[in-house]
Design a protein around this motif. Structure first.
Motif, short mmCIF file in Angstrom:
data_model
loop_
_atom_site.label_atom_id
_atom_site.label_comp_id
_atom_site.label_asym_id
_atom_site.label_seq_id
_atom_site.Cartn_x
_atom_site.Cartn_y
_atom_site.Cartn_z
N GLN A 254 0.79 -1.43 0.61
CA GLN A 254 0.10 -0.15 0.02
C GLN A 254 1.00 1.32 0.16
O GLN A 254 0.76 2.64 -0.89
N GLN A 255 1.87 1.14 0.78
CA GLN A 255 2.57 2.33 0.79
C GLN A 255 3.62 3.00 -0.76
O GLN A 255 3.69 3.38 -1.30
N LYS A 258 1.02 4.30 -2.57
CA LYS A 258 0.62 5.71 -2.36
C LYS A 258 1.51 6.57 -3.53
O LYS A 258 1.41 7.66 -3.95
N GLN A 259 2.62 5.82 -3.29
CA GLN A 259 4.16 7.13 -4.06
C GLN A 259 4.61 6.63 -5.20
O GLN A 259 3.89 7.67 -6.08
N THR A 261 1.44 6.74 -6.90
CA THR A 261 0.35 7.73 -7.34
C THR A 261 0.41 9.00 -7.06
O THR A 261 0.41 10.35 -7.52
N GLU A 262 0.88 9.33 -6.40
CA GLU A 262 1.48 10.84 -5.63
C GLU A 262 2.71 11.18 -6.73
O GLU A 262 2.49 12.51 -7.17
N LYS A 265 -0.37 11.44 -10.58
CA LYS A 265 -0.98 12.18 -10.76
C LYS A 265 -0.61 12.48 -11.53
O LYS A 265 -0.03 14.07 -11.36
N THR A 270 -4.20 7.14 -13.03
CA THR A 270 -3.78 6.26 -12.03
C THR A 270 -5.35 5.14 -11.62
O THR A 270 -6.51 5.15 -11.55
N THR A 278 -10.53 -1.17 0.55
CA THR A 278 -9.11 -1.13 0.26
C THR A 278 -8.55 -2.22 -0.69
O THR A 278 -9.30 -3.20 -0.92
N TRP A 281 -3.22 -4.78 -3.60
CA TRP A 281 -2.18 -4.41 -4.69
C TRP A 281 -1.63 -5.52 -5.30
O TRP A 281 -0.63 -5.80 -5.28
N TYR A 284 -0.31 -2.79 -9.82
CA TYR A 284 -0.32 -1.99 -9.46
C TYR A 284 -0.24 -0.88 -11.34
O TYR A 284 0.25 -1.04 -12.08
#
Length: 365
Positions: A254-255, A258-259, A261-262, A265, A270, A278, A281, A284
């Motif tokens: 999940q981390q 998250k990276q 996507t950030e 984006k 994405t 939840t 993944w 991805y």
């Protein structure tokens, strides 16, 4: 820099001492099929999922097949599912002589579009088989409500979503039957083939337990037509180790997501995860129109990619007898032409993620 897509070597190295010990235990005991390790795994899986019953089986494909056999699905029946999935979903339906009836997907989640399910139901429909694709569960409440209204069963194909949550419920516990896969590259993978079936129905569990061993209720006494669907004890032992560390692996996945996507984006489409659930993944997966060109550039930079999946089921040659044509399921077809999966595993470092995403962003310049 060279990136590993699933990094199965690292997955082994991290707990190698534990893997080697349990493997030696199984081999030295000569308990190769349905031993105490399998019983321990089934107990742990049941407790983890919060399902009344869990059954270890030989693969995720056999989990789907076994569940439909136990439900009595046969030639002439219809099972509603998605055309945007791995072939095992529709293939197992066809193997029983039943008809896969496809319903297009939701463009944001890639899961079955629940608004289109009811119009696909006929008097031959026996089940709905949603796929929890890429690690996120489908809209199970809505699907279960439709099934209840029409007296159907729901089989969750959770081959990619084991451990995911939907409104507080774990994948495999939100329908009549849940089926998952422990193929090595799955979020919870063994060192060969393996899978599991989950249910809250004792009668169904007992039937599947017998059918897993050729329909046998006691030695050489066969109540049902079954299959050789047992889980190897060695794989169960490996999974016992991996399940103990699985919560940490999910958090790390999940981390990583998250990276990704950030950093991506605004540059590519994405993945979208709904607020009430939840993802674990399994993949991805981004969407990109110039996919082949980008894949080629990333390959040159040492970054592997994959396409899950390039040809929807209704356009596969093996399903030509269903007489579908291009355009029948437009969202699935569009997504199949644009999806691209990036490396995803719990061991990706920030430097590696930045390297991958910077190469993607720079390819547009």
């Amino acid at each position: 820099m060279k990136i590993d897509f699933a990094n199965l070597t690292k997955a082994y190295d991290e707990h190698s001492a534990e893997f080697e010990q349990v493997s030696l235990d199984v081999m030295s005991s000569a308990r190769y099929i349905l031993g105490k390790e399998t019983e321990e795994l089934e107990t742990s899986l049941r407790e983890y999922v919060k399902s009344d019953y869990a059954l270890g089986v030989s693969s995720g494909t056999d989990a789907l097949l076994l569940s439909m056999m136990a439900l009595g699905i046969r030639g002439g029946d219809e099972v509603i599912t998605t055309p945007f999935t791995f072939i095992a979903t529709a293939e197992t339906i066809a193997c029983l002589g039943a008809k896969p009836v496809f319903v297009d997907i939701d463009e944001e989640t890639f899961n079955i579009d629940v608004s289109q399910i009811e119009k696909a139901i006929t008097d031959k429909t026996k089940a709905i088989m949603p796929v929890s694709l890429y690690g996120q569960m489908a809209d199970m409440d809505e699907i279960n409500a439709i099934a209840a209204k029409h007296n159907l069963v729901v089989i969750e194909d959770a081959a990619q979503s084991f451990g995911a949550l939907y409104k507080g419920k774990r994948s495999c516990s939100a329908s009549t039957i849940g089926c998952t896969s422990f193929f090595p590259a799955k979020p919870l993978g063994c060192f060969g083939d393996g899978g599991a079936v989950f249910t809250q129905d004792r009668e169904l569990y007992e039937k599947m337990k017998a059918m897993r061993v050729h329909g046998q209720v006691k030695r050489y006494t066969h109540k049902y037509i079954g299959m050789g669907g047992r889980l190897d004890n060695l794989q169960a032992a490996i999974l016992n180790v991996k399940l103990r560390h699985y919560g940490k692996d999910i958090e790390r996945r999940q981390q990583v997501a998250k990276q990704y996507t950030e950093l991506l984006k605004g540059h590519v489409l994405t993945p979208s995860i709904k607020e009430d659930r939840t993802s674990v993944w399994a993949q991805y997966t981004i969407r990109i129109k110039n996919r082949e060109e980008l894949q080629s550039k990333l390959k040159e930079a040492g970054i592997p990619t994959a396409v899950h999946y390039p040809i929807p089921m209704h356009l596969q040659e093996c399903f030509a007898y269903l007489e579908h044509k291009k355009g029948d399921f437009p969202i699935s077809e569009t997504c199949a032409s644009e999806v691209m999966s990036l490396p995803m595993n719990p061991y990706l470092t920030t430097d590696e993620i930045e390297y991958i995403t910077s190469n993607i962003i720079n390819s547009f310049r």
